[in-house]
Design a protein around this motif. Structure first.
Motif, PDB file in Angstrom:
ATOM      1  N   MET A   1       0.828  -1.179   0.000  1.00  0.00           N
ATOM      2  CA  MET A   1       0.000   0.000   0.000  1.00  0.00           C
ATOM      3  C   MET A   1       0.872   1.241   0.000  1.00  0.00           C
ATOM      4  O   MET A   1       2.004   1.202   0.444  1.00  0.00           O
ATOM      5  CB  MET A   1      -0.893   0.030   1.235  1.00  0.00           C
ATOM      6  CG  MET A   1      -1.959  -1.025   1.294  1.00  0.00           C
ATOM      7  SD  MET A   1      -3.013  -0.787   2.724  1.00  0.00           S
ATOM      8  CE  MET A   1      -4.346   0.049   1.926  1.00  0.00           C
ATOM      9  N   LYS A   2       0.331   2.303  -0.425  1.00  0.00           N
ATOM     10  CA  LYS A   2       1.038   3.580  -0.439  1.00  0.00           C
ATOM     11  C   LYS A   2       0.932   4.248   0.934  1.00  0.00           C
ATOM     12  O   LYS A   2      -0.109   4.220   1.566  1.00  0.00           O
ATOM     13  CB  LYS A   2       0.442   4.497  -1.497  1.00  0.00           C
ATOM     14  CG  LYS A   2       0.511   3.915  -2.884  1.00  0.00           C
ATOM     15  CD  LYS A   2       1.609   4.502  -3.659  1.00  0.00           C
ATOM     16  CE  LYS A   2       1.562   3.992  -5.089  1.00  0.00           C
ATOM     17  NZ  LYS A   2       2.826   3.648  -5.592  1.00  0.00           N
ATOM     18  N   CYS A  12       4.808   1.033   1.027  1.00  0.00           N
ATOM     19  CA  CYS A  12       5.292   0.691   2.361  1.00  0.00           C
ATOM     20  C   CYS A  12       4.620  -0.583   2.839  1.00  0.00           C
ATOM     21  O   CYS A  12       3.393  -0.711   2.756  1.00  0.00           O
ATOM     22  CB  CYS A  12       4.996   1.839   3.330  1.00  0.00           C
ATOM     23  SG  CYS A  12       5.582   1.521   5.003  1.00  0.00           S
ATOM     24  N   ALA A  13       5.406  -1.520   3.349  1.00  0.00           N
ATOM     25  CA  ALA A  13       4.876  -2.797   3.840  1.00  0.00           C
ATOM     26  C   ALA A  13       4.127  -2.625   5.157  1.00  0.00           C
ATOM     27  O   ALA A  13       3.362  -3.495   5.542  1.00  0.00           O
ATOM     28  CB  ALA A  13       6.016  -3.791   4.021  1.00  0.00           C
ATOM     29  N   SER A  21       0.979   0.858  10.468  1.00  0.00           N
ATOM     30  CA  SER A  21       0.862  -0.135  11.529  1.00  0.00           C
ATOM     31  C   SER A  21       2.157  -0.311  12.317  1.00  0.00           C
ATOM     32  O   SER A  21       2.213  -1.130  13.220  1.00  0.00           O
ATOM     33  CB  SER A  21       0.436  -1.484  10.933  1.00  0.00           C
ATOM     34  OG  SER A  21       1.435  -1.958  10.058  1.00  0.00           O
ATOM     35  N   TYR A  22       3.200   0.451  11.984  1.00  0.00           N
ATOM     36  CA  TYR A  22       4.454   0.344  12.717  1.00  0.00           C
ATOM     37  C   TYR A  22       4.301   0.974  14.091  1.00  0.00           C
ATOM     38  O   TYR A  22       3.410   1.788  14.334  1.00  0.00           O
ATOM     39  CB  TYR A  22       5.608   1.003  11.944  1.00  0.00           C
ATOM     40  CG  TYR A  22       6.950   0.695  12.545  1.00  0.00           C
ATOM     41  CD1 TYR A  22       7.477  -0.586  12.472  1.00  0.00           C
ATOM     42  CD2 TYR A  22       7.664   1.646  13.240  1.00  0.00           C
ATOM     43  CE1 TYR A  22       8.683  -0.898  13.064  1.00  0.00           C
ATOM     44  CE2 TYR A  22       8.877   1.352  13.827  1.00  0.00           C
ATOM     45  CZ  TYR A  22       9.381   0.070  13.729  1.00  0.00           C
ATOM     46  OH  TYR A  22      10.571  -0.231  14.326  1.00  0.00           O
ATOM     47  N   ASN A  50      14.258   4.298   3.080  1.00  0.00           N
ATOM     48  CA  ASN A  50      13.212   3.844   2.178  1.00  0.00           C
ATOM     49  C   ASN A  50      12.849   2.380   2.431  1.00  0.00           C
ATOM     50  O   ASN A  50      11.825   1.915   1.949  1.00  0.00           O
ATOM     51  CB  ASN A  50      13.671   4.028   0.734  1.00  0.00           C
ATOM     52  CG  ASN A  50      12.547   4.430  -0.176  1.00  0.00           C
ATOM     53  OD1 ASN A  50      11.562   4.998   0.271  1.00  0.00           O
ATOM     54  ND2 ASN A  50      12.705   4.152  -1.446  1.00  0.00           N
ATOM     55  N   SER A  51      13.677   1.654   3.197  1.00  0.00           N
ATOM     56  CA  SER A  51      13.466   0.221   3.401  1.00  0.00           C
ATOM     57  C   SER A  51      12.955  -0.153   4.786  1.00  0.00           C
ATOM     58  O   SER A  51      12.373  -1.217   4.939  1.00  0.00           O
ATOM     59  CB  SER A  51      14.781  -0.525   3.174  1.00  0.00           C
ATOM     60  OG  SER A  51      15.226  -0.331   1.866  1.00  0.00           O
ATOM     61  N   TYR A  52      13.213   0.682   5.775  1.00  0.00           N
ATOM     62  CA  TYR A  52      12.852   0.308   7.144  1.00  0.00           C
ATOM     63  C   TYR A  52      12.384   1.529   7.917  1.00  0.00           C
ATOM     64  O   TYR A  52      13.003   2.590   7.829  1.00  0.00           O
ATOM     65  CB  TYR A  52      14.055  -0.337   7.844  1.00  0.00           C
ATOM     66  CG  TYR A  52      13.681  -1.118   9.064  1.00  0.00           C
ATOM     67  CD1 TYR A  52      12.988  -2.310   8.957  1.00  0.00           C
ATOM     68  CD2 TYR A  52      14.003  -0.657  10.325  1.00  0.00           C
ATOM     69  CE1 TYR A  52      12.631  -3.026  10.082  1.00  0.00           C
ATOM     70  CE2 TYR A  52      13.661  -1.369  11.454  1.00  0.00           C
ATOM     71  CZ  TYR A  52      12.974  -2.554  11.326  1.00  0.00           C
ATOM     72  OH  TYR A  52      12.614  -3.255  12.435  1.00  0.00           O
TER      73      TYR A  52
END
Length: 95
Positions: A1-2, A12-13, A21-22, A50-52
């Motif tokens: 999802m964006k 973003c996952a 949800s982080y 951009n990854s975490y």
């Protein structure tokens, strides 16, 4: 999802239909060790990974596995370190 919170429009996952949800519902800025990495991006005046979503947590236990600006270190003897449990299983199978 964006992402719809901080990194608007970035895949973003951690995004869900209820938002981020982080932990805390937001991404955290990079730490000093992330400088020079190719995965950092600037959003709204701050620099984020951009990854975490929490770069400081990736550096807590050694080097970040997403870091593109560091090289893996090789053992001084030039040998590969083998997990002792895996080595015992291989020995039991006769390899």
């Amino acid at each position: 999802m964006k992402c719809i919170t901080i990194k608007k429009g970035v895949d973003c996952a951690f995004m869900s239909s209820n938002g981020c949800s982080y932990d805390g519902g937001e991404c955290y800025p990079i730490v000093e060790k992330c400088e020079g990495c190719q995965r950092v991006r600037e959003f709204e005046g701050k620099i984020y990974c951009n990854s975490y979503p929490d770069p400081a947590a990736k550096w807590d236990h050694g080097a970040c596995n997403f870091a593109t600006h560091i090289q893996a270190t090789v053992d001084k003897s030039g040998q590969v370190k083998i997990n002792p449990l895996k080595a015992s299983k291989r020995a039991a199978r006769g390899r």
